[in-house]
Design an enzyme around this catalytic site. Structure first.
Site, short mmCIF file in Angstrom:
data_model
loop_
_atom_site.label_atom_id
_atom_site.label_comp_id
_atom_site.label_asym_id
_atom_site.label_seq_id
_atom_site.Cartn_x
_atom_site.Cartn_y
_atom_site.Cartn_z
N GLU A 119 41.05 91.28 61.34
CA GLU A 119 41.23 89.83 61.29
C GLU A 119 40.70 89.22 59.99
O GLU A 119 40.12 88.12 60.01
CB GLU A 119 40.57 89.16 62.49
CG GLU A 119 41.20 89.49 63.83
CD GLU A 119 40.65 88.65 64.97
OE1 GLU A 119 39.67 87.91 64.75
OE2 GLU A 119 41.19 88.74 66.07
N GLU A 268 44.93 93.34 70.39
CA GLU A 268 43.95 92.89 71.39
C GLU A 268 44.61 91.84 72.27
O GLU A 268 45.31 90.95 71.78
CB GLU A 268 42.72 92.25 70.74
CG GLU A 268 41.81 93.17 69.97
CD GLU A 268 40.59 92.43 69.41
OE1 GLU A 268 40.40 91.24 69.79
OE2 GLU A 268 39.86 93.02 68.61
#
Length: 467
Positions: A119, A268
């Site tokens: 991220e 995720e």
């Protein structure tokens, strides 16, 4: 219909991902941010007991990779953020990373994905933004290193969060943020398309629902709304769940940059099984409901895909294997696990998709916090914590010189009772109440908990947060 599904299966099934069985589509994120977690040997046994087809770790932990040797699980490993600049600028560093973190375990351990960073496009700090330009060069060098060692069935990608989008609603409006559009996303998508890799996305319907529960139906967020349909006003595509909306917003954003066929992988997703008092909707019932519906959707035969990409197979990693007690931030951060650290399941979950809701033996506890709490909350020291650590935290909070601890100074109204527990409770509550709006949480390295019970006594009034 069968021919269409078969063509979709063949088109979206790369070498790095076996489509032979449903179990290979669903896996689990195995995080390690806890001081009470079982050893890798026991953790791998838990993954196998769930019929996990995939597992993702956040590094290249040697012991975990050794324990995964000989299993049927496809494994995703990660290049940490801090190594990205070095690898991006030096081919020898990329080759060294592959030689140290892939070759000792491959092919006995079925490494199928290498994710570069985590991220990194979500970070706003100046130092982290310097990583942005290094991301695709680092991915390219890792890909070259794999090819140099004649490894062809490992795909290179990077997991991104939904905040890479400037717009996501309606799905057809999906577009990437302007600040990363030309500089990062264009070369990233070119790389993924050229190498036939995946766009890895972290996608959590819980967060948009919890931020706007009035306008987003809970059943819609939990993937259990068959009758509630949202129609995209531009495309006419119909949606019966929030997850598909979020995924299609990514698909439309990629399409606008000329990439209609890059495959999606969910790096995720999940739903928290608990959280802080103000974090409504975080409970075991909702977590089990979301993940069970997710598994049913992602393992369906023929593959369902999304409204914009029907028939698309989407490798999916559920977050996470355990509740991890050392994850900082709000309480939900420590409650995404499928298992407690003692190995007991938080709720039953079969990752093959063969077990329907009615076949789970243990009934789920009732969801009791799906509405916002209204009232006062205090932040106090947790019972049974280490007194030395508590004293250290008390010194840290009071040493910041912001008036937080004025009331527990000698002869002041909260000085008595004279105990580390009492003083720490006041300091935690005072600091949290003062700085919550700027990001402070009631965590303090796991030493504090929220409570609705007023700890004030006599003339000593504990500061609180009012909801």
């Amino acid at each position: 219909m069968r021919e269409t599904a078969l063509l979709a299966l063949l088109f979206f099934c790369p070498l790095a991902f076996s489509c032979a069985t449903n179990s290979n589509r669903i896996g689990v994120n195995y995080g390690q941010l806890g001081n009470d977690l079982p050893p890798p040997s026991q953790s791998v046994q838990l993954l196998e007991s769930m019929n996990a087809g995939l597992v993702k770790i956040y590094d290249a932990n040697p012991e975990i990779l050794r324990q995964l040797s000989g299993t049927n699980m496809h494994v995703s490993i990660m290049v940490p953020n801090d190594l990205i600049p070095k690898i991006a600028s030096n081919r020898a560093e990329a080759d060294l990373w592959v030689r140290e973190n892939v070759l000792p375990y491959y092919p006995e351990t079925m490494i199928r994905f290498i994710l570069v960073g985590n991220e990194i496009l979500s970070y706003n700090g100046t130092q982290d933004q310097r990583l942005w330009g290094d991301l695709v060069p680092a991915m390219t060098r890792i890909q070259i290193a794999l090819k140099w060692h004649n490894i062809r069935n490992i795909k290179v990608g990077t997991p991104l969060a939904m905040d890479v989008l400037e717009s996501s609603y309606p799905p057809s409006s999906g577009r990437f943020r302007f600040d990363i559009l030309e500089r990062i996303m264009v070369p990233l998508l070119d790389f993924l398309g050229r190498t036939r890799s995946f766009f890895f996305i972290d996608v959590y319907p819980y967060f948009p629902w919890s931020e706007d529960p009035t306008n987003i139906n809970l059943d819609f967020a939990l993937c259990r709304s068959q009758n509630l349909i949202y129609t995209d006003p531009v495309t006419g595509l119909e949606y019966n769940n929030l997850l598909d909306q979020m995924l299609d917003s990514i698909i439309f954003a990629m399409t606008k940059l000329g990439h209609q066929n890059i495959k999606l992988a969910i790096a995720e997703t999940g739903w928290p099984n608990d959280g802080d008092i103000e974090q409504y909707g975080a409970n075991i019932y909702n977590a089990a409901t979301y993940n069970r519906n997710l598994v049913q959707k992602m393992t369906a035969k023929p593959p369902i895909g999304t409204p914009a990409r029907p028939g698309l197979i989407i490798p999916t990693f559920i977050f996470s294997l355990y509740n991890e007690n050392q994850k900082p931030g709000p309480g939900t951060e420590r409650h995404w696990g499928l298992f407690y650290p003692n190995g007991r399941p938080v709720y039953e979950l079969d990752l093959t998709g063969r077990r329907s809701e009615s076949k789970y033996a243990t009934p789920l506890p009732e969801a009791t916090n799906n509405r916002p709490y209204r009232g006062n909350i205090w932040c106090v020291a947790a019972k049974g914590v280490n007194s030395t650590e508590l004293e250290s935290a008390l010194g840290d909070v009071c040493g910041r010189g912001n008036g937080t601890c004025a009331a527990i100074e000698r002869r002041r109204e909260c000085y008595e009772p004279i105990s580390v527990f009492s003083h720490a409770s006041y300091a935690f509550s005072s600091y949290w109440a003062k700085f919550r709006n700027t990001g402070a949480t009631c965590y303090f390295n796991g030493l504090a908990v929220e409570t609705t019970r007023d700890p004030s006594h006599g003339s000593c009034k504990f500061p609180s947060v009012s909801l």
